[in-house]
Write a protein that holds these residues in place. Sequence first.
Motif, PDB file in Angstrom:
ATOM      1  N   TRP A   4      34.329  34.753  31.276  1.00  0.00           N
ATOM      2  CA  TRP A   4      34.689  35.185  32.625  1.00  0.00           C
ATOM      3  C   TRP A   4      35.405  36.518  32.514  1.00  0.00           C
ATOM      4  N   VAL A   5      35.029  37.454  33.341  1.00  0.00           N
ATOM      5  CA  VAL A   5      35.695  38.757  33.333  1.00  0.00           C
ATOM      6  C   VAL A   5      36.672  38.809  34.509  1.00  0.00           C
ATOM      7  N   LEU A   6      37.893  39.250  34.222  1.00  0.00           N
ATOM      8  CA  LEU A   6      38.939  39.320  35.255  1.00  0.00           C
ATOM      9  C   LEU A   6      39.470  40.749  35.306  1.00  0.00           C
ATOM     10  N   VAL A   7      39.397  41.362  36.467  1.00  0.00           N
ATOM     11  CA  VAL A   7      39.749  42.771  36.611  1.00  0.00           C
ATOM     12  C   VAL A   7      40.940  42.932  37.559  1.00  0.00           C
ATOM     13  N   PRO A   8      42.142  43.223  37.029  1.00  0.00           N
ATOM     14  CA  PRO A   8      43.252  43.531  37.926  1.00  0.00           C
ATOM     15  C   PRO A   8      42.997  44.887  38.599  1.00  0.00           C
ATOM     16  N   ILE A  74      39.246  38.463  44.843  1.00  0.00           N
ATOM     17  CA  ILE A  74      40.343  37.560  45.220  1.00  0.00           C
ATOM     18  C   ILE A  74      41.556  38.439  45.536  1.00  0.00           C
ATOM     19  N   VAL A  75      42.621  37.829  46.058  1.00  0.00           N
ATOM     20  CA  VAL A  75      43.834  38.595  46.337  1.00  0.00           C
ATOM     21  C   VAL A  75      44.756  38.534  45.121  1.00  0.00           C
ATOM     22  N   ALA A  86      46.807  35.163  39.243  1.00  0.00           N
ATOM     23  CA  ALA A  86      46.047  34.733  40.432  1.00  0.00           C
ATOM     24  C   ALA A  86      44.582  34.505  40.063  1.00  0.00           C
ATOM     25  N   GLY A  87      44.037  35.387  39.239  1.00  0.00           N
ATOM     26  CA  GLY A  87      42.652  35.240  38.791  1.00  0.00           C
ATOM     27  C   GLY A  87      42.471  34.007  37.915  1.00  0.00           C
ATOM     28  N   TYR A  90      42.463  30.961  40.033  1.00  0.00           N
ATOM     29  CA  TYR A  90      41.181  30.847  40.729  1.00  0.00           C
ATOM     30  C   TYR A  90      40.142  30.241  39.780  1.00  0.00           C
ATOM     31  N   LEU A  91      40.190  30.640  38.509  1.00  0.00           N
ATOM     32  CA  LEU A  91      39.195  30.175  37.534  1.00  0.00           C
ATOM     33  C   LEU A  91      39.447  28.750  37.060  1.00  0.00           C
ATOM     34  N   ALA A  92      40.703  28.295  37.176  1.00  0.00           N
ATOM     35  CA  ALA A  92      41.049  26.965  36.660  1.00  0.00           C
ATOM     36  C   ALA A  92      40.113  25.892  37.192  1.00  0.00           C
TER      37      ALA A  92
END
Length: 229
Positions: A4-8, A74-75, A86-87, A90-92
């Motif tokens: 999973w890629v998470l981008v702040p 997402i916020v 937060a990401g 969301y992924l959990a």
Amino acid sequence: PKIWVLVPAAGTGSRMQSETPKQYLSLNGQPVLEHTLNVLLQTPQLAGVIVALGPEDERFGSLAVARDPRVQPIVGGRERADSVLAGLRYLAKRAASHDWVLVHDAARPCLTVSLLHSFCEKVASETEGGILAVPVADTLKWVEQSTIGRTVDRSHLWAAQTPQMFPLFTLTQALDAALTEGVPVTDEASAMEWAGHTVAVVPGAPGNIKITQPQDLALAALILRAQEE
Ligand code: C5P
């Protein structure tokens, strides 16, 4: 396992002296975030891309990449680490227990697909994840009250970059605990180190800069052009 890629991308870019947050500034005719996401969409074993945005973001929807079904906004939160958490939350509910999460700054648009691929391959063989980093080039001074206290031995000093990739569940626990304890967390690895995990270092690229100051945008434009050659 999938990645999973998470981008702040929830920052306001206060150091850029610009109304527009840096992730939306135009870089060779495209917003910075568009460049970044187009590279990240080529992550191997990609499960999806989560983009943490500011609560009042009105620009994301106009990116071409926003229409890609693999991209989910997402916020985010007050600090970068809050956006990442937060990401992760969301992924959990969506990720499998052994999935990886790869975190990459929106403001690093010059990451190349080949460096992304070699990074993922190297870190996937580690147990507790790893980061990209480069050895520091300058001589480093410990400074107090505008005078030099001493010169710091730089032989072991590396500057951390992103991407940083970790087992999703392990990073979530480490970051959650670090933030609860008030530990300063400026990247994901800081939380992992604090929690006692072993984080591998993969040599990054000097061109994988983070757009921070106004002149960085012109530099990024040159780096991207040179990569095209
Ligand atoms: O400000 P800085 O350069 O450290 O930001 C690094 C990345 O973290 C940027 O991509 C920025 O958009 C993101 N960020 C975030 N949420 C915040 C602050 C920064 O997602 N509250």
